[in-house]
Every structure is written in structure tokens, then in C-alpha cells.
Design a protein around this motif. Structure first.
Motif, PDB file in Angstrom:
ATOM      1  N   ARG A   1      -6.313   1.831  19.167  1.00  0.00           N
ATOM      2  CA  ARG A   1      -6.734   2.109  20.641  1.00  0.00           C
ATOM      3  C   ARG A   1      -6.004   0.983  21.596  1.00  0.00           C
ATOM      4  O   ARG A   1      -7.141   0.372  21.972  1.00  0.00           O
ATOM      5  CB  ARG A   1      -8.139   2.435  20.718  1.00  0.00           C
ATOM      6  N   LEU A   2      -5.634   1.119  22.469  1.00  0.00           N
ATOM      7  CA  LEU A   2      -5.098   0.533  23.733  1.00  0.00           C
ATOM      8  C   LEU A   2      -5.735   1.225  25.321  1.00  0.00           C
ATOM      9  O   LEU A   2      -5.355   1.857  25.575  1.00  0.00           O
ATOM     10  CB  LEU A   2      -3.134   0.100  23.775  1.00  0.00           C
ATOM     11  N   GLN A   3      -6.044   0.140  25.649  1.00  0.00           N
ATOM     12  CA  GLN A   3      -7.532   0.757  27.028  1.00  0.00           C
ATOM     13  C   GLN A   3      -6.841  -0.391  27.918  1.00  0.00           C
ATOM     14  O   GLN A   3      -7.284  -1.544  28.136  1.00  0.00           O
ATOM     15  CB  GLN A   3      -8.766   0.695  26.736  1.00  0.00           C
ATOM     16  N   LEU A   4      -5.993   0.189  28.847  1.00  0.00           N
ATOM     17  CA  LEU A   4      -4.983  -0.900  29.507  1.00  0.00           C
ATOM     18  C   LEU A   4      -5.476  -0.661  31.224  1.00  0.00           C
ATOM     19  O   LEU A   4      -5.543   0.660  31.609  1.00  0.00           O
ATOM     20  CB  LEU A   4      -4.058  -1.338  29.739  1.00  0.00           C
TER      21      LEU A   4
ATOM     22  N   ILE B   1      -3.731   4.193  25.016  1.00  0.00           N
ATOM     23  CA  ILE B   1      -2.832   4.588  24.181  1.00  0.00           C
ATOM     24  C   ILE B   1      -3.952   5.140  22.798  1.00  0.00           C
ATOM     25  O   ILE B   1      -3.940   3.803  22.514  1.00  0.00           O
ATOM     26  CB  ILE B   1      -1.832   4.355  24.311  1.00  0.00           C
ATOM     27  N   GLN B   2      -3.850   6.467  21.821  1.00  0.00           N
ATOM     28  CA  GLN B   2      -4.807   5.873  20.491  1.00  0.00           C
ATOM     29  C   GLN B   2      -3.088   6.069  19.759  1.00  0.00           C
ATOM     30  O   GLN B   2      -2.631   7.007  20.007  1.00  0.00           O
ATOM     31  CB  GLN B   2      -5.213   6.790  20.549  1.00  0.00           C
ATOM     32  N   MET B   3      -3.286   5.470  18.187  1.00  0.00           N
ATOM     33  CA  MET B   3      -2.102   5.271  17.858  1.00  0.00           C
ATOM     34  C   MET B   3      -2.785   5.626  16.104  1.00  0.00           C
ATOM     35  O   MET B   3      -3.882   4.311  16.056  1.00  0.00           O
ATOM     36  CB  MET B   3      -1.330   4.814  17.821  1.00  0.00           C
ATOM     37  N   VAL B   4      -2.807   6.585  15.320  1.00  0.00           N
ATOM     38  CA  VAL B   4      -2.645   6.670  14.348  1.00  0.00           C
ATOM     39  C   VAL B   4      -1.903   6.142  13.330  1.00  0.00           C
ATOM     40  O   VAL B   4      -0.963   7.505  13.323  1.00  0.00           O
ATOM     41  CB  VAL B   4      -3.858   7.706  13.335  1.00  0.00           C
ATOM     42  N   GLY B   5      -1.460   5.994  11.809  1.00  0.00           N
ATOM     43  CA  GLY B   5      -1.103   6.418  11.273  1.00  0.00           C
ATOM     44  C   GLY B   5       0.191   4.979  11.665  1.00  0.00           C
ATOM     45  O   GLY B   5       1.508   5.223  10.747  1.00  0.00           O
ATOM     46  N   LEU B   6      -0.069   4.008  11.679  1.00  0.00           N
ATOM     47  CA  LEU B   6       1.208   2.940  12.469  1.00  0.00           C
ATOM     48  C   LEU B   6       0.850   2.188  10.206  1.00  0.00           C
ATOM     49  O   LEU B   6      -0.044   2.640   9.694  1.00  0.00           O
ATOM     50  CB  LEU B   6       0.857   1.635  12.111  1.00  0.00           C
TER      51      LEU B   6
END
Length: 155
Positions: free
Chosen positions: A46-49, A84-89
């Protein structure tokens, strides 16, 4: 607790402390190639910029200066940010059919963008001056699903 159990506990603590104080030892390439793991490492991000919890934006800027014929101008991206939220890296060592080793980086299976982008794009002489003419803005909201791998070999 019985005296015998206290002695056993003390011995266990001494052995554990000795292992904890041991320094890492370097491995030769041949030894390192023999190390085996499970499925690698998986990440959720979870990237909060530049987006505080209240949803407001400040005056953040990314400036890129270029000098042409002695004149410097700046490309200014104002208020870059979003969530930006990413799952499955996943990062995992693999062995190809020919026996070579490579590192497999899987693309994120699911990505969500929330108000991700920038408020304005401009080209100006003063990177800190007000934006008077914007060439546009970008805002991404939505979800993305991907599959595949990026494979890296070292030589």
C-alpha cells in the motif's frame, strides 16, 4: 519450578544466546547455489504518496530541468500523489530447463489506484513559480489485474 527444570532452562537460554550472537558467515557461490527455499517471498503493498488521511493535497512538485542553447526551462508536475495498492507480488528463485538459475518477479495479480496522478503539467522558467498554463492533468481511479513474470538472469 524444580531445580532440574531451572538448570535445563538456563542451558537452553545459554545455547539460544550463543546462536543469537553468532555473526553471519559469507557463502561461496557453490554453497549459495545449494540453498533451497519454498515459494519465494510474496508482498502486499500500500503506497500512499503525498495524500494525507483527510484527502487534501499540498503543493508538492517534481521538477525536471533542461538546458537548451543556454536557456533553462523546467517541466513541473504539481501535486503528484495518490494511493496504490498491490497484491500478489512475488520474488522467487527458479531453475530453467537448461539448468540456469534466474530470479522470477511476478507482476501484481491485483492493483488498485485511488486518486493517483498529478494536478498539472507545465513547462516554465521558474520551477517554484505559480503554474499559469497547465498542459493537463492525470487522475487514475480503478483496478487492474495482470499475470506474468519478469525473469532476470545474472551473467
Amino acid at each position: 519450578m524444580s531445580p532440574r527444570r531451572l538448570v535445563l532452562l538456563a542451558i537452553l537460554l545459554l545455547c539460544t544466546a550463543r546462536c543469537a550472537l553468532a555473526e553471519p558467515q559469507p557463502l561461496a557461490d557453490e554453497e549459495l547455489a545449494q540453498v533451497r527455499g519454498a515459494d519465494g517471498i510474496s508482498f502486499a503493498v500500500r503506497l500512499q504518496l503525498n495524500r494525507p488521511g483527510d484527502g487534501s493535497t499540498g503543493d508538492s512538485r517534481l521538477t525536471i530541468g533542461q538546458t537548451v542553447d543556454g536557456r533553462t526551462t523546467y517541466t513541473v508536475l504539481k501535486n503528484i500523489g495518490g494511493v496504490i495498492q498491490m497484491v500478489g507480488l512475488n520474488i522467487s528463485p527458479q531453475t530453467a530447463a537448461d539448468g540456469t538459475n534466474y530470479l522470477a518477479l511476478t507482476l501484481p495479480a491485483w492493483t488498485k489506484f485511488t486518486d493517483t496522478g498529478f494536478d498539472s503539467l507545465s513547462v516554465q522558467a521558474d520551477p517554484r513559480g505559480p503554474v499559469t498554463q497547465s498542459l493537463g492533468q492525470v487522475t487514475l481511479n480503478g483496478e487492474l489485474q495482470m499475470q506474468g513474470q519478469l525473469r532476470l538472469w545474472s551473467h
